[in-house]
Design a protein around this motif. Structure first.
Motif, PDB file in Angstrom:
ATOM      1  N   ALA A  30      38.911  35.800  36.426  1.00  0.00           N
ATOM      2  CA  ALA A  30      38.578  36.950  35.583  1.00  0.00           C
ATOM      3  C   ALA A  30      36.907  36.897  35.335  1.00  0.00           C
ATOM      4  CB  ALA A  30      39.268  36.919  34.167  1.00  0.00           C
ATOM      5  N   ALA A  31      36.174  35.925  35.387  1.00  0.00           N
ATOM      6  CA  ALA A  31      34.906  36.045  35.039  1.00  0.00           C
ATOM      7  C   ALA A  31      34.069  36.401  36.172  1.00  0.00           C
ATOM      8  CB  ALA A  31      34.406  34.616  34.693  1.00  0.00           C
ATOM      9  N   ALA A  32      34.549  36.189  37.410  1.00  0.00           N
ATOM     10  CA  ALA A  32      34.052  36.606  38.605  1.00  0.00           C
ATOM     11  C   ALA A  32      34.443  38.072  39.139  1.00  0.00           C
ATOM     12  CB  ALA A  32      34.203  35.601  39.778  1.00  0.00           C
ATOM     13  N   VAL A  33      35.255  38.951  38.538  1.00  0.00           N
ATOM     14  CA  VAL A  33      35.694  39.776  39.095  1.00  0.00           C
ATOM     15  C   VAL A  33      34.851  41.105  39.091  1.00  0.00           C
ATOM     16  CG1 VAL A  33      37.495  41.897  38.706  1.00  0.00           C
ATOM     17  CG2 VAL A  33      38.495  39.398  38.745  1.00  0.00           C
ATOM     18  N   ALA A  34      34.736  41.978  39.947  1.00  0.00           N
ATOM     19  CA  ALA A  34      34.150  43.302  40.000  1.00  0.00           C
ATOM     20  C   ALA A  34      35.095  44.492  40.084  1.00  0.00           C
ATOM     21  CB  ALA A  34      33.049  43.186  41.122  1.00  0.00           C
ATOM     22  N   PRO A  35      34.681  45.480  39.564  1.00  0.00           N
ATOM     23  CA  PRO A  35      35.471  46.633  39.527  1.00  0.00           C
ATOM     24  C   PRO A  35      36.079  46.740  40.772  1.00  0.00           C
ATOM     25  CG  PRO A  35      33.625  47.080  38.071  1.00  0.00           C
ATOM     26  CD  PRO A  35      33.277  45.738  38.868  1.00  0.00           C
ATOM     27  N   ASP A  48      61.311  32.207  47.383  1.00  0.00           N
ATOM     28  CA  ASP A  48      61.485  33.840  47.329  1.00  0.00           C
ATOM     29  C   ASP A  48      60.588  34.334  45.964  1.00  0.00           C
ATOM     30  OD1 ASP A  48      62.268  36.291  47.969  1.00  0.00           O
ATOM     31  OD2 ASP A  48      64.286  35.868  46.962  1.00  0.00           O
ATOM     32  N   PRO A  49      59.695  35.240  46.289  1.00  0.00           N
ATOM     33  CA  PRO A  49      59.459  35.775  47.606  1.00  0.00           C
ATOM     34  C   PRO A  49      58.331  34.710  48.476  1.00  0.00           C
ATOM     35  CG  PRO A  49      57.955  36.489  45.815  1.00  0.00           C
ATOM     36  CD  PRO A  49      58.901  35.827  45.290  1.00  0.00           C
ATOM     37  N   LEU A  50      58.319  34.691  49.746  1.00  0.00           N
ATOM     38  CA  LEU A  50      57.613  33.814  50.548  1.00  0.00           C
ATOM     39  C   LEU A  50      56.176  33.945  50.546  1.00  0.00           C
ATOM     40  CD1 LEU A  50      57.810  31.500  52.839  1.00  0.00           C
ATOM     41  CD2 LEU A  50      57.857  33.140  54.432  1.00  0.00           C
ATOM     42  N   LEU A  51      55.697  35.375  50.391  1.00  0.00           N
ATOM     43  CA  LEU A  51      54.159  35.483  50.648  1.00  0.00           C
ATOM     44  C   LEU A  51      53.905  36.202  49.317  1.00  0.00           C
ATOM     45  CD1 LEU A  51      54.283  37.336  53.903  1.00  0.00           C
ATOM     46  CD2 LEU A  51      53.519  34.999  53.493  1.00  0.00           C
ATOM     47  N   ARG A  52      52.726  36.035  49.002  1.00  0.00           N
ATOM     48  CA  ARG A  52      51.899  36.559  47.721  1.00  0.00           C
ATOM     49  C   ARG A  52      51.928  38.196  47.993  1.00  0.00           C
ATOM     50  NH1 ARG A  52      48.012  32.277  45.278  1.00  0.00           N
ATOM     51  NH2 ARG A  52      48.367  30.517  46.687  1.00  0.00           N
ATOM     52  N   ARG A  53      51.559  39.167  46.944  1.00  0.00           N
ATOM     53  CA  ARG A  53      51.236  40.422  46.803  1.00  0.00           C
ATOM     54  C   ARG A  53      50.231  40.653  46.420  1.00  0.00           C
ATOM     55  NH1 ARG A  53      54.060  40.183  50.656  1.00  0.00           N
ATOM     56  NH2 ARG A  53      56.202  40.822  51.004  1.00  0.00           N
ATOM     57  N   PRO A  54      49.409  41.770  46.706  1.00  0.00           N
ATOM     58  CA  PRO A  54      48.132  42.233  46.297  1.00  0.00           C
ATOM     59  C   PRO A  54      48.276  43.012  44.770  1.00  0.00           C
ATOM     60  CG  PRO A  54      48.693  43.537  47.943  1.00  0.00           C
ATOM     61  CD  PRO A  54      49.568  42.723  47.812  1.00  0.00           C
ATOM     62  N   PHE A  55      47.557  42.643  44.069  1.00  0.00           N
ATOM     63  CA  PHE A  55      47.417  43.664  42.682  1.00  0.00           C
ATOM     64  C   PHE A  55      46.038  43.740  42.374  1.00  0.00           C
ATOM     65  CE2 PHE A  55      51.790  41.972  42.547  1.00  0.00           C
ATOM     66  CZ  PHE A  55      52.401  42.971  42.010  1.00  0.00           C
ATOM     67  N   SER A  56      45.655  44.959  41.878  1.00  0.00           N
ATOM     68  CA  SER A  56      44.276  45.126  41.344  1.00  0.00           C
ATOM     69  C   SER A  56      44.301  44.505  40.025  1.00  0.00           C
ATOM     70  CB  SER A  56      43.793  46.631  41.283  1.00  0.00           C
ATOM     71  OG  SER A  56      43.690  47.130  42.548  1.00  0.00           O
ATOM     72  N   VAL A  57      43.125  43.681  39.710  1.00  0.00           N
ATOM     73  CA  VAL A  57      42.857  43.364  38.369  1.00  0.00           C
ATOM     74  C   VAL A  57      42.611  44.569  37.304  1.00  0.00           C
ATOM     75  CG1 VAL A  57      41.298  42.122  36.904  1.00  0.00           C
ATOM     76  CG2 VAL A  57      41.875  41.208  39.174  1.00  0.00           C
ATOM     77  N   PHE A  58      43.491  44.505  36.317  1.00  0.00           N
ATOM     78  CA  PHE A  58      43.660  45.575  35.231  1.00  0.00           C
ATOM     79  C   PHE A  58      42.498  45.482  34.158  1.00  0.00           C
ATOM     80  CE2 PHE A  58      46.078  48.158  31.924  1.00  0.00           C
ATOM     81  CZ  PHE A  58      45.663  49.223  32.185  1.00  0.00           C
ATOM     82  N   GLU A  59      42.841  44.387  33.467  1.00  0.00           N
ATOM     83  CA  GLU A  59      41.840  44.228  32.142  1.00  0.00           C
ATOM     84  C   GLU A  59      41.428  42.786  32.352  1.00  0.00           C
ATOM     85  OE1 GLU A  59      43.799  45.829  28.365  1.00  0.00           O
ATOM     86  OE2 GLU A  59      45.391  45.066  29.701  1.00  0.00           O
ATOM     87  N   GLY A  97      41.947  34.733  43.731  1.00  0.00           N
ATOM     88  CA  GLY A  97      41.140  35.796  43.859  1.00  0.00           C
ATOM     89  C   GLY A  97      39.692  35.385  43.253  1.00  0.00           C
ATOM     90  N   PRO A  98      38.870  36.156  42.914  1.00  0.00           N
ATOM     91  CA  PRO A  98      38.941  37.556  43.372  1.00  0.00           C
ATOM     92  C   PRO A  98      38.708  38.026  44.532  1.00  0.00           C
ATOM     93  CG  PRO A  98      36.765  37.222  42.284  1.00  0.00           C
ATOM     94  CD  PRO A  98      37.601  36.135  42.442  1.00  0.00           C
ATOM     95  N   LEU A  99      39.284  39.006  45.043  1.00  0.00           N
ATOM     96  CA  LEU A  99      39.321  39.208  46.664  1.00  0.00           C
ATOM     97  C   LEU A  99      38.752  40.691  46.792  1.00  0.00           C
ATOM     98  CD1 LEU A  99      42.895  37.730  47.600  1.00  0.00           C
ATOM     99  CD2 LEU A  99      40.364  36.777  48.143  1.00  0.00           C
ATOM    100  N   GLY A 100      38.480  40.944  47.909  1.00  0.00           N
ATOM    101  CA  GLY A 100      37.968  42.547  48.366  1.00  0.00           C
ATOM    102  C   GLY A 100      36.485  43.094  47.981  1.00  0.00           C
ATOM    103  N   LYS A 101      36.401  44.052  48.590  1.00  0.00           N
ATOM    104  CA  LYS A 101      35.206  44.873  48.239  1.00  0.00           C
ATOM    105  C   LYS A 101      35.342  45.805  47.107  1.00  0.00           C
ATOM    106  CE  LYS A 101      32.394  48.383  50.133  1.00  0.00           C
ATOM    107  NZ  LYS A 101      32.013  49.693  51.374  1.00  0.00           N
ATOM    108  N   THR A 128      35.688  51.525  34.117  1.00  0.00           N
ATOM    109  CA  THR A 128      35.157  51.906  32.966  1.00  0.00           C
ATOM    110  C   THR A 128      34.528  51.210  32.107  1.00  0.00           C
ATOM    111  OG1 THR A 128      37.145  53.540  32.830  1.00  0.00           O
ATOM    112  CG2 THR A 128      36.053  53.140  30.994  1.00  0.00           C
ATOM    113  N   GLU A 129      34.812  50.104  32.080  1.00  0.00           N
ATOM    114  CA  GLU A 129      33.874  49.069  31.438  1.00  0.00           C
ATOM    115  C   GLU A 129      32.419  49.036  32.003  1.00  0.00           C
ATOM    116  OE1 GLU A 129      35.691  45.214  30.884  1.00  0.00           O
ATOM    117  OE2 GLU A 129      36.646  45.955  29.092  1.00  0.00           O
TER     118      GLU A 129
END
Length: 266
Positions: A30-35, A48-59, A97-101, A128-129
């Motif tokens: 959380a401390a490293a997450v960018a919007p 089960d489930p075998l693989l992880r799934r992606p979720f945007s960080v909300f708050e 995470g955090p992952l992605g652009k 928003t923050e």
């Protein structure tokens, strides 16, 4: 660099029979997450489930000013989201995470117009923050099937975000698609506006096209199926324009945020 932790569930808030917000003790992430960045998640310790799934960080959660964790906005659609819906305090969720652009926030006098469809609301809390810190005037165009699926309206309103709501059944706000009021306001907008979109890809395509029609830049966060989130599986490729043609990039690395005008919408 992303970190991989076993995050304990702090709380799990049901918003409806299918939607929930789950809070995870993951301060290192959380401390490293960018919007607009995301995490790869796997609840439980079984196969089960075998693989992880992606979720945007909300708050981003804070305790006396210190970052203590993060939340995920989820809708039950499969095995992973059902397990997240049913999780209880103390359960363990593997979180990478955090992952992605991330999104690129704009500064005044530019305005920020966020366009969310369903759980596409998720990356706009952190955005928003960031915009509030810059003093940027912000509008949220938020669409859902019904008013029962419009969440966190007070959260955004309390931060000075102007809300423009649409529902397919007309139960809240304007009846119809969220791109209708977006186009109407873009047509009449003065000054510099940056449009941000997240939601189903047909909606993102419409957002990108209407933004280009009125000469506005648009950043979209795409929702592609990801198997690893780190570029190894090539399951999340998306076509981008290049030299009169197109080439494919991995949305987990080059995205999930792209310039709307760069995407070749299929």
């Amino acid at each position: 660099m992303p970190v991989d932790i076993e995050a304990k569930v702090i709380r799990n808030t049901r918003l409806s029979s299918d939607y929930n917000v789950i809070a995870l003790a993951a301060p290192e992430i959380a401390a490293a997450v960018a919007p607009g960045q995301f995490v790869m998640v796997k609840p439980g310790r079984c196969g089960d489930p075998l693989l992880r799934r992606p979720f945007s960080v909300f708050e981003i959660l804070r305790d006396n000013g210190r970052v203590s964790g993060l939340t995920l906005l989820s809708k039950r659609v499969g095995v992973t989201t059902r397990m997240l819906l049913d999780a209880v305090e103390g359960d363990v969720v593997s979180c990478l995470g955090p992952l992605g652009k991330p999104f690129g926030p704009v500064d005044p006098p530019a305005e920020a117009w966020m366009v969310a469809g369903g759980v596409g609301l998720a990356p706009f809390a952190t955005l928003t923050e960031a915009l509030v810190e810059r003093g940027t005037s912000t509008t949220l165009f938020y669409g859902a099937r019904s008013g029962r699926e419009l969440f966190y309206l007070d959260w955004f309103a309390s931060r000075g975000v102007r809300l423009v709501l649409t529902t397919e059944d007309g139960s809240t706000g304007e009846r119809g698609r969220v791109t209708v009021p977006l186009e109407r306001e873009l047509q009449n907008a003065d000054g510099n506006v940056m449009v941000y979109g997240c939601g189903p890809e047909p909606m993102l395509e419409a957002v990108a096209h209407v933004s280009a029609k009125y000469g506005r830049r648009c950043q979209v966060s795409v929702e592609r199926v990801m198997g690893c989130g780190m570029g190894g599986c090539y399951s999340c490729v998306i076509p981008l324009r290049e030299h009169g043609g197109h080439h494919y990039v991995r949305s987990c690395l080059a995205g999930p945020v792209f310039e709307g005008a760069d995407v070749v919408w299929e």
